[in-house]
Design a protein around this motif. Structure first.
Motif, PDB file in Angstrom:
ATOM      1  N   ASP A 250      34.715  -3.870  21.527  1.00  0.00           N
ATOM      2  CA  ASP A 250      35.719  -4.067  22.866  1.00  0.00           C
ATOM      3  C   ASP A 250      34.992  -3.984  23.826  1.00  0.00           C
ATOM      4  N   GLY A 251      35.572  -5.283  24.663  1.00  0.00           N
ATOM      5  CA  GLY A 251      34.767  -5.540  26.056  1.00  0.00           C
ATOM      6  C   GLY A 251      33.714  -6.813  25.921  1.00  0.00           C
TER       7      GLY A 251
ATOM      8  N   ILE B 235      27.404  -3.621  18.099  1.00  0.00           N
ATOM      9  CA  ILE B 235      28.480  -4.458  18.868  1.00  0.00           C
ATOM     10  C   ILE B 235      29.165  -5.443  17.979  1.00  0.00           C
ATOM     11  N   HIS B 236      28.234  -6.527  17.774  1.00  0.00           N
ATOM     12  CA  HIS B 236      28.678  -7.548  16.975  1.00  0.00           C
ATOM     13  C   HIS B 236      27.476  -8.086  15.970  1.00  0.00           C
ATOM     14  N   TYR B 237      27.887  -9.110  15.188  1.00  0.00           N
ATOM     15  CA  TYR B 237      26.825  -9.396  14.352  1.00  0.00           C
ATOM     16  C   TYR B 237      27.171 -10.875  13.488  1.00  0.00           C
ATOM     17  N   SER B 238      26.046 -11.440  13.105  1.00  0.00           N
ATOM     18  CA  SER B 238      26.244 -12.821  12.689  1.00  0.00           C
ATOM     19  C   SER B 238      25.343 -12.996  11.313  1.00  0.00           C
ATOM     20  N   VAL B 239      26.100 -13.419  10.460  1.00  0.00           N
ATOM     21  CA  VAL B 239      25.317 -13.703   9.219  1.00  0.00           C
ATOM     22  C   VAL B 239      25.135 -15.130   8.896  1.00  0.00           C
TER      23      VAL B 239
ATOM     24  N   GLN C  49      29.860   0.355  30.440  1.00  0.00           N
ATOM     25  CA  GLN C  49      29.121  -0.642  29.540  1.00  0.00           C
ATOM     26  C   GLN C  49      27.720  -0.747  30.217  1.00  0.00           C
ATOM     27  N   THR C  50      27.372   0.066  31.233  1.00  0.00           N
ATOM     28  CA  THR C  50      26.031   0.493  31.526  1.00  0.00           C
ATOM     29  C   THR C  50      25.130   1.270  30.240  1.00  0.00           C
TER      30      THR C  50
ATOM     31  N   LYS D 136      32.767  -8.478  14.138  1.00  0.00           N
ATOM     32  CA  LYS D 136      32.825  -7.318  14.894  1.00  0.00           C
ATOM     33  C   LYS D 136      32.002  -6.145  14.186  1.00  0.00           C
ATOM     34  N   GLY D 137      31.314  -5.242  15.169  1.00  0.00           N
ATOM     35  CA  GLY D 137      30.683  -4.089  14.667  1.00  0.00           C
ATOM     36  C   GLY D 137      31.484  -3.026  14.763  1.00  0.00           C
TER      37      GLY D 137
END
Lengths: 115, 111
Positions: B62-63, B46-50, B85-86, B57-58
């Motif tokens: 969206d959402g 979904i998303h990531y952080s370094v 999103q379930t 964004k992955g």
């Protein structure tokens, strides 16, 4: 673009018999490859990792995998299945270029071990 | 050594509600990730952080929104939940070697 294909969605073996879970990958360079295991209602746990040091990689719980560049395969094996091996297994390839921080997951293979 | 801890473990929301999922790691990892897992689709990023203060964004962003104000925490937000999103949401963290350590997941149902 990289991709991972796990050739079997389900594999069923008898306890004490060999396990083979098949994985093919697509990558334009030599990636890092992983196998993860997921038990019910749990997160993923790393079984083993290939990073070009040796083509035969040994992991935890008696699992091993062989990297075959010519076949773009990274199949997971175990000589003798235990009941506790029943779980879902994911083959994973590392991203490249702009995706270098990411892992690309296969869709998973569910292993059933019969008594 | 707790590893990666996700809260809550279960949640049921109504369409349009908002919520935040919390991920905490105690391994001093630089990289953190949020995935969703849906039947037959493996895990999708979904998303990531370094690193602290950075996000990206992955595959399916969206959402969702994320924040990484502290190195050990990575928050995933749903501003207006939708039934699509379930899913089961997993947080992971790693060093540069990308040996990711996963939490046990958050099971989210949106009615």
């Amino acid at each position: 673009a990289q991709s991972v294909t796990q050739l079997d969605s389900h594999v069923s073996v008898s306890e004490g018999t060999p396990v083979l879970l098949r994985c093919n990958y697509s990558s334009s360079y030599s990636p890092s490859l992983f196998w993860y295991v997921q038990h019910p209602n749990k997160g993923l746990q790393l079984l083993l990792k290939y990073t070009s040091a040796a083509t035969l990689v040994k992991g935890i719980n008696g699992f091993e995998a062989e990297f075959k560049k010519s076949e773009t395969s990274f199949h997971l094996t175990k000589p003798s299945a235990h009941m506790s091996d029943a779980a879902e297994y994911f083959c994973v390839v590392s991203g490249e270029g702009d995706s270098s921080y990411k892992l690309i997951f296969g869709s998973g293979t569910r292993l059933l071990v019969r008594p | 050594n707790a590893g990666v801890t996700q809260t809550p473990k279960f949640r049921v929301l109504k369409t349009g509600q908002s919520m935040t999922l919390l991920c905490a790691q105690d391994m001093n990892h630089e990289y953190m990730y949020w995935y969703r897992q849906d039947p037959g689709m493996g895990l999708r990023l979904i998303h990531y952080s370094v690193g602290e203060g950075t996000t990206a964004k992955g595959e399916v962003p969206d959402g969702y929104n994320v924040s990484r104000l502290k190195k050990q925490n990575f928050l995933l937000g749903l501003e207006s939940a939708a039934p699509s999103q379930t899913s089961v949401y997993f947080c992971a963290s790693s060093y540069w070697d990308r040996e990711e350590h996963f939490g046990d997941g958050t099971r989210l149902s949106i009615l």
